[in-house]
Design a protein around this motif. Structure first.
Motif, mmCIF file in Angstrom:
data_model
loop_
_atom_site.group_PDB
_atom_site.id
_atom_site.type_symbol
_atom_site.label_atom_id
_atom_site.label_comp_id
_atom_site.label_asym_id
_atom_site.label_seq_id
_atom_site.Cartn_x
_atom_site.Cartn_y
_atom_site.Cartn_z
ATOM 1 N N SER A 1 -1.724 3.682 13.699
ATOM 2 C CA SER A 1 -2.950 4.282 14.182
ATOM 3 C C SER A 1 -3.149 5.618 13.455
ATOM 4 C CB SER A 1 -2.907 4.450 15.701
ATOM 5 O OG SER A 1 -4.184 4.850 16.155
ATOM 6 N N GLY B 1 0.808 -1.219 0.000
ATOM 7 C CA GLY B 1 0.000 0.000 0.000
ATOM 8 C C GLY B 1 0.842 1.270 0.000
ATOM 9 N N TYR B 2 0.139 2.381 0.135
ATOM 10 C CA TYR B 2 0.787 3.701 0.014
ATOM 11 C C TYR B 2 1.910 3.887 1.051
ATOM 12 C CZ TYR B 2 1.021 8.832 0.521
ATOM 13 O OH TYR B 2 1.437 10.129 0.646
ATOM 14 N N ILE B 3 1.575 3.822 2.313
ATOM 15 C CA ILE B 3 2.599 4.091 3.339
ATOM 16 C C ILE B 3 3.547 2.888 3.458
ATOM 17 C CG2 ILE B 3 2.990 4.784 5.742
ATOM 18 C CD1 ILE B 3 0.045 5.841 5.719
ATOM 19 N N CYS C 1 -5.984 -5.898 -1.790
ATOM 20 C CA CYS C 1 -7.373 -5.423 -1.916
ATOM 21 C C CYS C 1 -7.423 -3.927 -2.215
ATOM 22 C CB CYS C 1 -8.195 -5.762 -0.672
ATOM 23 S SG CYS C 1 -7.733 -4.826 0.794
ATOM 24 N N ASN C 2 -6.328 -3.220 -1.928
ATOM 25 C CA ASN C 2 -6.310 -1.783 -2.248
ATOM 26 C C ASN C 2 -4.940 -1.368 -2.778
ATOM 27 O OD1 ASN C 2 -7.680 0.719 -2.342
ATOM 28 N ND2 ASN C 2 -6.565 1.419 -0.531
ATOM 29 N N SER C 3 -4.276 -2.279 -3.492
ATOM 30 C CA SER C 3 -2.909 -1.968 -3.947
ATOM 31 C C SER C 3 -2.542 -2.864 -5.111
ATOM 32 C CB SER C 3 -1.923 -2.154 -2.794
ATOM 33 O OG SER C 3 -2.073 -3.460 -2.252
ATOM 34 N N TYR D 1 -14.590 3.453 11.010
ATOM 35 C CA TYR D 1 -13.151 3.289 10.753
ATOM 36 C C TYR D 1 -12.338 3.724 11.972
ATOM 37 C CZ TYR D 1 -8.465 4.676 9.352
ATOM 38 O OH TYR D 1 -7.099 4.849 9.319
ATOM 39 N N LYS E 1 -9.371 1.729 5.074
ATOM 40 C CA LYS E 1 -9.147 3.057 5.666
ATOM 41 C C LYS E 1 -10.107 4.152 5.208
ATOM 42 C CE LYS E 1 -5.985 4.604 2.088
ATOM 43 N NZ LYS E 1 -4.818 5.363 1.705
ATOM 44 N N LYS F 1 -9.692 1.700 14.786
ATOM 45 C CA LYS F 1 -8.337 2.093 15.214
ATOM 46 C C LYS F 1 -8.270 2.165 16.740
ATOM 47 C CE LYS F 1 -6.241 2.318 11.368
ATOM 48 N NZ LYS F 1 -5.120 1.458 11.022
ATOM 49 N N ASP G 1 -3.797 -13.001 3.312
ATOM 50 C CA ASP G 1 -4.696 -12.167 4.113
ATOM 51 C C ASP G 1 -4.326 -12.318 5.581
ATOM 52 O OD1 ASP G 1 -7.158 -11.297 5.547
ATOM 53 O OD2 ASP G 1 -7.942 -11.157 3.502
ATOM 54 N N ILE G 2 -4.248 -11.217 6.298
ATOM 55 C CA ILE G 2 -3.869 -11.309 7.716
ATOM 56 C C ILE G 2 -4.956 -11.965 8.575
ATOM 57 C CG2 ILE G 2 -2.208 -9.408 7.700
ATOM 58 C CD1 ILE G 2 -4.515 -7.743 9.122
ATOM 59 N N ASN H 1 -12.183 -6.976 9.001
ATOM 60 C CA ASN H 1 -10.850 -6.857 8.387
ATOM 61 C C ASN H 1 -9.840 -6.251 9.361
ATOM 62 O OD1 ASN H 1 -9.469 -7.050 5.556
ATOM 63 N ND2 ASN H 1 -8.789 -5.107 6.432
ATOM 64 N N PHE I 1 0.494 -2.379 8.815
ATOM 65 C CA PHE I 1 -0.260 -1.368 8.060
ATOM 66 C C PHE I 1 -1.603 -1.893 7.568
ATOM 67 C CE2 PHE I 1 4.204 -0.155 7.032
ATOM 68 C CZ PHE I 1 4.183 1.171 7.438
ATOM 69 N N ASP J 1 0.285 -9.079 1.890
ATOM 70 C CA ASP J 1 -0.739 -8.134 1.432
ATOM 71 C C ASP J 1 -1.706 -8.920 0.563
ATOM 72 O OD1 ASP J 1 -2.102 -5.909 0.041
ATOM 73 O OD2 ASP J 1 -0.532 -4.661 0.917
ATOM 74 N N ASN J 2 -3.004 -8.651 0.706
ATOM 75 C CA ASN J 2 -3.971 -9.341 -0.162
ATOM 76 C C ASN J 2 -4.318 -8.500 -1.388
ATOM 77 O OD1 ASN J 2 -5.654 -7.360 0.819
ATOM 78 N ND2 ASN J 2 -7.080 -8.741 1.860
#
Ligand code: NAD
Ligand code: WQD
Length: 338
Positions: A122, A10-12, A34-36, A147, A83, A151, A58-59, A98, A79, A31-32
């Protein structure tokens, strides 16, 4: 050290993987996607000039995690999460499953494999509407959407785990508003569909993908009436994870740190800075406030400065220039490359 990075595509996560590899760590990513995109990880390796291990998994799946931990892991940077605030209001159960479910399974796997160091992503969202700014870590915690509640719950679960297991060391990093991209322009934020966040939206307007920016309210009690946030460069943020690894080596228990610059910028200031960096106009139109938004959110980063020896170094001009380079070089994100 051998580091497991959940959500590393992912991004970060991708920016953090570059920093970890450059610092000489061995990196495994789960990483699954799902957003990357896995392309991000190819580029991470190209930028660092070193390989990493990628497990597509998947975690929430214990077997996937066991496979990863069996390779030998010293610390976890976590991460992996969904989000999007708006989406979390429409699909709260998916977010609980998730984010919270995934974190529980991750902690169970860590315990089973004797892994005792955890860095957790966080968010400033745990402060909700603050009583005053800049915000210190001991400010009241009160999430205002599903969301944010995930956190908050995850922070509490990690604290409870640390209380029961004195050998565990965890750091909760409360990010303010991460923006920017790697200075190479090879990796950056790649939102799917219409961006929710300000910076990627501005960048897509500047590159011509969207007509204009909607400014959500100019009647806030701020100097120009638009909302103020503490934007920090994603590469500075990545470095904070490296510093947190050092911190966990010397401390046990669970500590929370704000990560921001301590300096706020309004929406209009962000638009102006981006126009200068891009040399292009970013048309905008003022609309109603976005529900749930607060007027001003800035960090007091004193604790991270003093105890993690971490300081945000990159200025707003670099944040904008780096996003613009990434946006121009990859107008469709990672999609264009096979
Ligand atoms: P991102 O969506 O780019 O990265 C998250 C990664 O996790 C993605 O690659 C996704 O595919 C993966 N993932 C999600 N669920 C997973 C699962 N069950 N199993 C395996 N992989 C999974 O998001 P980001 O902006 O890089 O955010 C990283 C973390 O930082 C998240 O926990 C987010 O909540 C937190 N955070 C982000 C921001 C922000 O503004 N970007 C601010 C504060 C906190
Ligand atoms: C910034 C400012 C908007 C978009 C969110 C999450 C938070 C955290 C970071 C994960 C605000 C204004 C925005 C647009 C606008 N994420 N804006 N037009 O809301 O501070 O935080 O991302 O943890 O949990 O809530 O960030 O980038 O969405 O908004 O005027 O199209 O830009 O009103 O003042 P926010 P943002």
């Amino acid at each position: 050290m051998r580091i497991l990075v959940t959500g590393g595509a992912g991004y970060i996560g991708s920016h953090t993987c570059v920093v970890l590899l450059e610092a000489g760590h061995t990196v495994t990513v789960i990483d699954n996607l799902c957003n990357s995109s896995a392309i991000a990880l190819e580029r991470v390796q190209e930028l660092a000039g070193k390989p990493l291990r990628f497990v597509e998994g998947d975690i929430r799946n214990r077997a996937d995690l066991d496979r990863v931990f069996e390779g030998g892991i010293d610390a976890v940077i976590h991460f992996a999460a969904l989000k999007a605030v708006g989406e979390s209001c429409e699909q709260p159960l998916r977010y609980f499953d998730n984010n919270i479910g995934g974190t529980i399974t991750l902690m169970q796997a860590m315990e089973a494999h004797g892994v005792q160091r955890l860095i957790f992503s966080s968010s400033a969202t745990v402060y909700g509407q603050p009583d005053s700014v800049p915000i210190k870590e001991n400010a009241p915690l009160r999430a205002t959407n599903p969301y944010g509640r995930t956190k908050l719950v995850m922070e509490q679960l990690i604290q409870d785990w640390c209380a029961a297991r004195p050998e565990v060391s965890a750091v909760l990093l409360r990010y303010f508003n991460p923006v920017g991209a790697h200075s190479s322009g090879r990796i950056g934020e790649d939102p799917r569909g219409e961006p929710n966040n300000l910076m990627p939206y501005i960048a897509q307007v500047a590159v011509g993908k969207r007509e204009f920016l909607r400014i959500y309210g100019d009647d806030y009690p701020t100097p120009d009436g638009t909302g103020i946030r503490d934007y920090l460069h994603v590469v500075d943020l990545a470095v904070a994870h490296l510093k947190s690894l050092d911190y966990t080596a010397a401390h046990s228990g669970c500590e929370a740190f704000n990560l921001g610059t301590g300096r706020g910028y309004s929406v209009r200031e962000m638009v102006n800075a981006f126009q200068i960096a891009a040399g292009r106009p970013v048309p905008s139109q003022v609309e109603d406030r976005r529900s749930g938004d607060v007027s001003e959110l800035t960090a007091d980063p004193f604790e991270a400065n003093a105890r993690l020896s971490w300081h945000a170094k990159l200025e707003l001009s670099a944040m904008c220039a780096d996003v613009w380079r990434w946006q121009q070089q990859n107008p469709n994100g990672f999609i264009n490359e096979a």
